[in-house]
Every structure is written in C-alpha cells, then in structure tokens.
Design a protein around this motif. Structure first.
Motif, PDB file in Angstrom:
ATOM      1  N   GLU A   1       0.828  -1.205   0.000  1.00 45.06           N
ATOM      2  CA  GLU A   1       0.000   0.000   0.000  1.00 45.06           C
ATOM      3  C   GLU A   1       0.859   1.251   0.000  1.00 45.06           C
ATOM      4  O   GLU A   1       1.917   1.278   0.638  1.00 45.06           O
ATOM      5  N   LEU A   2       0.394   2.245  -0.742  1.00 46.92           N
ATOM      6  CA  LEU A   2       0.994   3.566  -0.674  1.00 46.92           C
ATOM      7  C   LEU A   2       0.220   4.315   0.394  1.00 46.92           C
ATOM      8  O   LEU A   2      -0.978   4.553   0.257  1.00 46.92           O
ATOM      9  N   ALA A   3       0.905   4.636   1.474  1.00 42.16           N
ATOM     10  CA  ALA A   3       0.282   5.326   2.612  1.00 42.16           C
ATOM     11  C   ALA A   3       0.805   6.753   2.657  1.00 42.16           C
ATOM     12  O   ALA A   3       2.014   6.983   2.579  1.00 42.16           O
ATOM     13  N   GLU A   4      -0.105   7.669   2.774  1.00 43.23           N
ATOM     14  CA  GLU A   4       0.262   9.080   2.929  1.00 43.23           C
ATOM     15  C   GLU A   4      -0.001   9.455   4.380  1.00 43.23           C
ATOM     16  O   GLU A   4      -1.112   9.290   4.871  1.00 43.23           O
ATOM     17  N   TRP A   5       1.040   9.922   5.048  1.00 49.70           N
ATOM     18  CA  TRP A   5       0.917  10.279   6.455  1.00 49.70           C
ATOM     19  C   TRP A   5       0.863  11.786   6.616  1.00 49.70           C
ATOM     20  O   TRP A   5       1.567  12.525   5.932  1.00 49.70           O
ATOM     21  N   SER A   6       0.067  12.211   7.563  1.00 45.20           N
ATOM     22  CA  SER A   6       0.104  13.610   7.983  1.00 45.20           C
ATOM     23  C   SER A   6       1.306  13.782   8.914  1.00 45.20           C
ATOM     24  O   SER A   6       1.987  12.819   9.243  1.00 45.20           O
ATOM     25  N   ASP A   7       1.571  15.005   9.343  1.00 48.05           N
ATOM     26  CA  ASP A   7       2.636  15.240  10.319  1.00 48.05           C
ATOM     27  C   ASP A   7       2.392  14.352  11.534  1.00 48.05           C
ATOM     28  O   ASP A   7       1.249  14.198  11.970  1.00 48.05           O
ATOM     29  N   THR A   8       3.455  13.762  12.070  1.00 50.83           N
ATOM     30  CA  THR A   8       3.302  12.905  13.243  1.00 50.83           C
ATOM     31  C   THR A   8       4.298  13.296  14.326  1.00 50.83           C
ATOM     32  O   THR A   8       5.364  13.851  14.051  1.00 50.83           O
ATOM     33  N   VAL A   9       3.934  12.989  15.564  1.00 53.65           N
ATOM     34  CA  VAL A   9       4.807  13.181  16.717  1.00 53.65           C
ATOM     35  C   VAL A   9       4.918  11.830  17.412  1.00 53.65           C
ATOM     36  O   VAL A   9       3.922  11.161  17.675  1.00 53.65           O
ATOM     37  N   TRP A  10       6.157  11.447  17.694  1.00 52.96           N
ATOM     38  CA  TRP A  10       6.447  10.177  18.339  1.00 52.96           C
ATOM     39  C   TRP A  10       7.125  10.450  19.673  1.00 52.96           C
ATOM     40  O   TRP A  10       7.900  11.380  19.800  1.00 52.96           O
TER      41      TRP A  10
ATOM     42  N   THR B   1      11.012  13.263  22.097  1.00 55.65           N
ATOM     43  CA  THR B   1       9.988  13.328  21.056  1.00 55.65           C
ATOM     44  C   THR B   1      10.680  13.493  19.711  1.00 55.65           C
ATOM     45  O   THR B   1      11.794  14.024  19.617  1.00 55.65           O
ATOM     46  N   TYR B   2      10.014  13.012  18.675  1.00 52.92           N
ATOM     47  CA  TYR B   2      10.560  13.061  17.321  1.00 52.92           C
ATOM     48  C   TYR B   2       9.405  13.379  16.379  1.00 52.92           C
ATOM     49  O   TYR B   2       8.392  12.678  16.385  1.00 52.92           O
ATOM     50  N   LYS B   3       9.565  14.439  15.605  1.00 48.41           N
ATOM     51  CA  LYS B   3       8.511  14.859  14.681  1.00 48.41           C
ATOM     52  C   LYS B   3       8.888  14.450  13.261  1.00 48.41           C
ATOM     53  O   LYS B   3      10.030  14.632  12.836  1.00 48.41           O
ATOM     54  N   ILE B   4       7.905  13.907  12.556  1.00 52.52           N
ATOM     55  CA  ILE B   4       8.101  13.527  11.156  1.00 52.52           C
ATOM     56  C   ILE B   4       7.104  14.332  10.324  1.00 52.52           C
ATOM     57  O   ILE B   4       5.903  14.314  10.601  1.00 52.52           O
ATOM     58  N   PRO B   5       7.602  15.035   9.297  1.00 54.97           N
ATOM     59  CA  PRO B   5       6.679  15.799   8.448  1.00 54.97           C
ATOM     60  C   PRO B   5       5.825  14.865   7.588  1.00 54.97           C
ATOM     61  O   PRO B   5       6.145  13.677   7.434  1.00 54.97           O
ATOM     62  N   ALA B   6       4.765  15.405   7.017  1.00 53.98           N
ATOM     63  CA  ALA B   6       3.909  14.636   6.117  1.00 53.98           C
ATOM     64  C   ALA B   6       4.774  13.947   5.070  1.00 53.98           C
ATOM     65  O   ALA B   6       5.711  14.543   4.534  1.00 53.98           O
TER      66      ALA B   6
END
Length: 181
Positions: free
Chosen positions: A20-29, A100-105
């Motif tokens: 699957e091609l998944a498009e993610w919004s901004d996420t915080v881990w 914490t680690y932020k990943i852009p869209a």
C-alpha cells in the motif's frame, strides 16, 4: 489496519502480497532515541531499548495497542544512524523522561512483515534487527514506479496488538519513504 495519521492512497498486489501507498500527515512520536557515535556504526540498540523500558511514566495521548521502532538516518551516510522505540502521540507535550521526534507529512510504501511476505519476495523471514527496507526499495518500489529513500524521512516498523501470552505482536508493518517517478 489503518492508523489515524495515514491515508491509504493506492493498494497493489505484488507477487500475491498487499503493498500500500500510505500518505501520512505530520506525526509526533514519544519514546527513547539514540544515535551511533559516527556515520558508519550502528547505534547501541540494546541500551536504547533498556532506556525505553525503564521509563515508568506514561506518555500523554498515546495511541493504544501500537508501538514503533523508527530507523533514523539509515538512508544517509552524512549523519549518524539512530533508533527510536516509542509510540505515536497527539502532541509534543510529553513527560521530560521521554524524547519526542517529529516527522513531516510523507508518503511510504508499506508491507506487512510476516513469513508470507518474505516468501513471496524470495527471502528468509525477517528475524529482527535492521528492517529489510531493501525489500521495498530494491524489489517493490522500482516495479511500481517509485524511488525510495529520503535521507530526511525515517524508516518505520509499526507493531500492533502485543499478545503477552505468545510474546508476539499480531501486526508488524514496514514503512519505507518513497517518491513517485
């Protein structure tokens, strides 16, 4: 399984396995992260996991029943590789004991990590360690007209629904960042 931060854009059948091609919004881990001492060695994964397991405070607004292992900078030789164990959270307002680690869209190709996937791709089952991102990057992505690898977006192993009785997770997905050709 679909997660709150993602939208499945396209689904493919690749040699009998779903991709699957998944498009993610901004996420915080939220979790514990550590880096190698230089640009060629591996980080001390056992220490990072130990640090993660030793935190006794619960994160704020954690996604239930899912854990993550994020491989940072593995597609770059310009920065030390890093590993983060943690959880998807709603925001970066987390207890001080956590990183914490932020990943852009981003866009990822995702596969389920299981014996059936390994067999369909002609590999031995994955037994842990560095995720086999080349399965997506070198086998699947080119055939589906994607290039893989962004040295700014990490590789993600997403584990769902841990069963303490068997000591395993019901789901494990591998997400590799891609760009359409």
């Amino acid at each position: 399984m679909k997660h709150p931060q993602e939208k499945i854009v396209k689904a493919y059948d690749f040699k009998g396995i779903p991709v699957e091609l998944a498009e993610w919004s901004d996420t915080v881990w939220c979790g514990k992260i550590g880096y190698a001492e230089n640009n060629t060695d591996e980080p001390n994964v056992e220490k990072i996991m130990s640090d993660f397991m030793s935190v006794s405070v619960a994160p704020n607004d954690r996604e239930d029943n899912w854990d993550v292992c994020i491989s940072v900078n593995y597609l770059s030789d310009k920065r030390p590789s890093g590993v983060m164990f943690g959880f998807l959270v709603a925001n970066d307002n987390q207890p001080a004991e956590y990183d914490t680690y932020k990943i852009p869209a981003s866009k990822y190709l995702r596969i389920r990590m299981c014996d059936e996937t390994a067999a369909a791709l002609g590999h031995e089952p994955w037994q842990g360690g560095i995720p086999p991102y080349e399965w997506i990057g070198e086998q699947i992505a080119p055939e589906l007209r994607y290039t893989y690898g962004s040295d700014a977006i990490p590789i993600i192993e997403y584990y769902g629904y841990f069963d303490p009785g068997s000591g395993t997770h019901k789901h494990c997905y591998l997400y590799v960042p891609v760009t359409e050709v």
